[in-house]
Design a protein around this motif. Structure first.
Motif, mmCIF file in Angstrom:
data_model
loop_
_atom_site.group_PDB
_atom_site.id
_atom_site.type_symbol
_atom_site.label_atom_id
_atom_site.label_comp_id
_atom_site.label_asym_id
_atom_site.label_seq_id
_atom_site.Cartn_x
_atom_site.Cartn_y
_atom_site.Cartn_z
ATOM 1 N N GLN A 5 0.720 -1.092 0.118
ATOM 2 C CA GLN A 5 0.398 0.042 -0.405
ATOM 3 C C GLN A 5 0.762 1.269 0.034
ATOM 4 O O GLN A 5 -0.069 2.588 0.206
ATOM 5 C CB GLN A 5 -0.811 0.527 1.042
ATOM 6 C CG GLN A 5 -1.725 -1.446 1.491
ATOM 7 C CD GLN A 5 -3.383 -1.295 0.529
ATOM 8 O OE1 GLN A 5 -3.194 -0.274 -0.889
ATOM 9 N NE2 GLN A 5 -3.319 -2.256 0.686
ATOM 10 N N TYR A 8 0.731 3.636 -2.194
ATOM 11 C CA TYR A 8 -0.759 4.935 -2.698
ATOM 12 C C TYR A 8 -0.709 6.313 -2.094
ATOM 13 O O TYR A 8 -1.238 7.296 -2.255
ATOM 14 C CB TYR A 8 -1.959 3.607 -2.614
ATOM 15 C CG TYR A 8 -2.170 2.769 -3.392
ATOM 16 C CD1 TYR A 8 -2.940 3.139 -4.614
ATOM 17 C CD2 TYR A 8 -1.373 1.838 -3.263
ATOM 18 C CE1 TYR A 8 -2.724 1.049 -5.401
ATOM 19 C CE2 TYR A 8 -1.314 0.295 -3.940
ATOM 20 C CZ TYR A 8 -2.512 1.133 -5.383
ATOM 21 O OH TYR A 8 -2.576 -0.144 -6.058
ATOM 22 N N LEU A 289 -6.531 2.714 -2.100
ATOM 23 C CA LEU A 289 -5.250 1.380 -2.298
ATOM 24 C C LEU A 289 -5.629 0.385 -3.006
ATOM 25 O O LEU A 289 -6.726 0.199 -3.722
ATOM 26 C CB LEU A 289 -5.687 1.326 -0.165
ATOM 27 C CG LEU A 289 -5.647 2.118 0.452
ATOM 28 C CD1 LEU A 289 -5.024 1.670 2.085
ATOM 29 C CD2 LEU A 289 -4.410 2.746 0.189
ATOM 30 N N GLU A 290 -5.050 -0.936 -2.829
ATOM 31 C CA GLU A 290 -5.491 -1.377 -3.846
ATOM 32 C C GLU A 290 -6.008 -2.687 -3.060
ATOM 33 O O GLU A 290 -6.978 -2.562 -2.446
ATOM 34 C CB GLU A 290 -3.973 -2.387 -3.345
ATOM 35 C CG GLU A 290 -3.443 -4.063 -4.300
ATOM 36 C CD GLU A 290 -3.278 -4.574 -4.004
ATOM 37 O OE1 GLU A 290 -1.082 -4.218 -4.399
ATOM 38 O OE2 GLU A 290 -2.280 -4.649 -2.773
#
Ligand code: HEM
Length: 419
Positions: A5, A8, A289-290
């Motif tokens: 993460q 990001y 985020l992912e």
């Protein structure tokens, strides 16, 4: 906590800012007025622009000066060591790295007692640095014994009338001086305080990082042998001789190609670095985020990345508490592919921070530490003189390179010119 993460957070540098936080903390710690846009328009941007003097061609020049200064100091301090000399390791690293960095950045103090003047500044610096974690934690300086007096004395060394006496300083410091002169609202003391802050940035982490690099090498004979072999081989292949003249020259390419030395250094940085990367949300916004995850942030919320968790993650680094000097080498080349749960990591080693808050001195820092170890190992036999465990002192956790909890004795002796 999840390194996948990081990207990001790092790439949202417009909404997730770090300057406000860093500025507040640094101006309080080093006693200069906060870099407010109204009072000092573009000062921050101007100071950032000149970090170019720590990269590219100017980096080669400053690294060459550092190499020369390091060799002068080793010659002055150690060239009588035909028999074993014993010293404390942290004290040794501090004395050599402080003086070499000081002379390289700010210039030589031309007085006959130039070494003495710098060692006085160093001793005050050590006293100030011991209070650094408390200042960073917002403890009022008035509660920290003599720290306020010591800080004032340190800053006074950097008043223009003193700095102009120092000879042969660096472009980066000269450029900072030129910038400060353009701001009438910056008083003489304020400018000096900015110079002092830069001194702290340039040695505050480099000294303990040099200590750990040296300590781990001496603790691991196989690492020491491999690194020394690489160094000797480079000297031989470039027709350079170690010896009483201390006249070794290393190009950027040669420094870059010292893969064992670099890997050993990276490995010690992995183990001793503890800097937290902090960002503050500039507006209410949704951080994506992912995997379609989202975090709803309010203006003023903090986000912290703590890469030491990544550095100590057994899924990324097998036996993370063990020092493995060749962890960053694969098939004789630099290893840059590290995985977690089968996925390749974009970030795997972050002693110098990330994104917008990444250390501008990182290339110089790596060169300086390599050069220190190069000179030490090429000229001297070195070994530990005490058998005790040295641990990380966690009191500055989150703030950079951790210091050792105790100092340890080592001995050194000039190497015979034949082997
Ligand atoms: C092992 C050595 C070093 C380490 C581990 C290190 C680490 C760091 C880190 C983590 C930061 C970012 C702090 C934050 O996020 O707020 C930083 C900032 C900084 N470092 Fe380094 N550093 C090292 C050596 C140096 C050297 C040698 C110089 C200069 C000659 C330097 C100059 C700076 C400056 C000026 C900043 C502030 C940048 C800004 O204005 O945004 N550092 N360093």
């Amino acid at each position: 906590m999840d390194p996948f993460q990081y990207v990001y957070v790092i790439r949202n540098s417009k909404q997730l800012e770090f300057h406000e936080f860093a500025n507040k903390m640094a101006s309080k710690t080093f006693d200069y007025p906060a870099l407010s846009r109204g009072k000092f328009p573009e000062l921050k941007e101007n100071l950032h622009r000149i970090y170019q003097y720590l990269q590219g061609k100017p980096l080669d020049i400053i690294s060459d000066h550092m190499m020369k200064n390091l060799q002068d100091i080793f010659e002055w301090k150690c060239s009588q060591a035909t028999d074993w000399e014993t010293e404390k390791m942290y004290k040794f690293c501090c004395s050599v790295m402080f003086e070499a960095s000081f002379v390289t950045l700010y210039g030589r103090v031309p007085a006959a007692d130039g070494h003495k003047v710098i060692s006085e500044i160093r001793d005050k610096f050590i006293k100030f640095d011991a209070s650094f974690p408390y200042l960073a934690a917002n403890i009022p300086i008035e509660l920290l014994g003599a720290t306020k007096k010591v800080r004032k004395e340190l800053i006074h060394h950097f008043l223009l009338q003193n700095m102009t006496k120092w000879l042969g300083g660096s472009k980066v410091v000269q450029a900072r001086q030129d910038i400060f002169e353009k701001y009438e609202l910056l008083g003489d003391y304020d400018k000096a305080a900015h110079h002092f802050a830069f001194l702290w940035a340039s040695v505050g982490n480099t000294i303990p990082a040099t200590f750990w690099a040296m300590y781990y090498l001496l603790r691991h004979p196989e690492a020491l042998a491999a690194v020394r072999d690489e160094i000797d081989h480079l000297l031989q292949s470039t027709g350079q001789k170690r010896g009483p003249t201390y006249n070794i020259h290393l190009t950027r390419e040669q420094l870059d190609n010292l893969v064992y030395l670099e890997s050993a250094l990276n490995e010690s940085l992995r183990m001793c670095s503890s800097s937290m990367n902090i960002r503050i949300s500039q507006e209410d916004f949704v951080l994506k985020l992912e995997g379609n995850q989202e975090v709803v942030l309010r203006k003023g919320d903090w986000i912290a990345l703590y890469p030491q968790i990544l550095h100590m993650d057994p899924e990324v680094y097998e036996d993370p508490k063990e020092y493995k000097f060749d962890r960053y080498i694969e098939n004789g080349k630099k290893k840059t592919a590290f995985y977690k749960a089968g996925r390749k990591l974009k970030y795997f080693l972050m002693p110098f921070g990330s994104g917008i808050s990444m250390c501008p001195g990182r290339f110089l820092a790596m060169n300086e530490m390599k050069m220190f170890l190069f000179i030490l190992l090429s000229h001297f036999d070195v070994e530990l003189a005490e058998n005790k465990a040295v641990r990380l002192d966690n009191s500055r956790m989150g703030l950079g390179i951790l210091l050792p909890d105790v100092d340890i004795a080592f001995r050194y002796k000039l190497r015979s010119l034949r082997n």
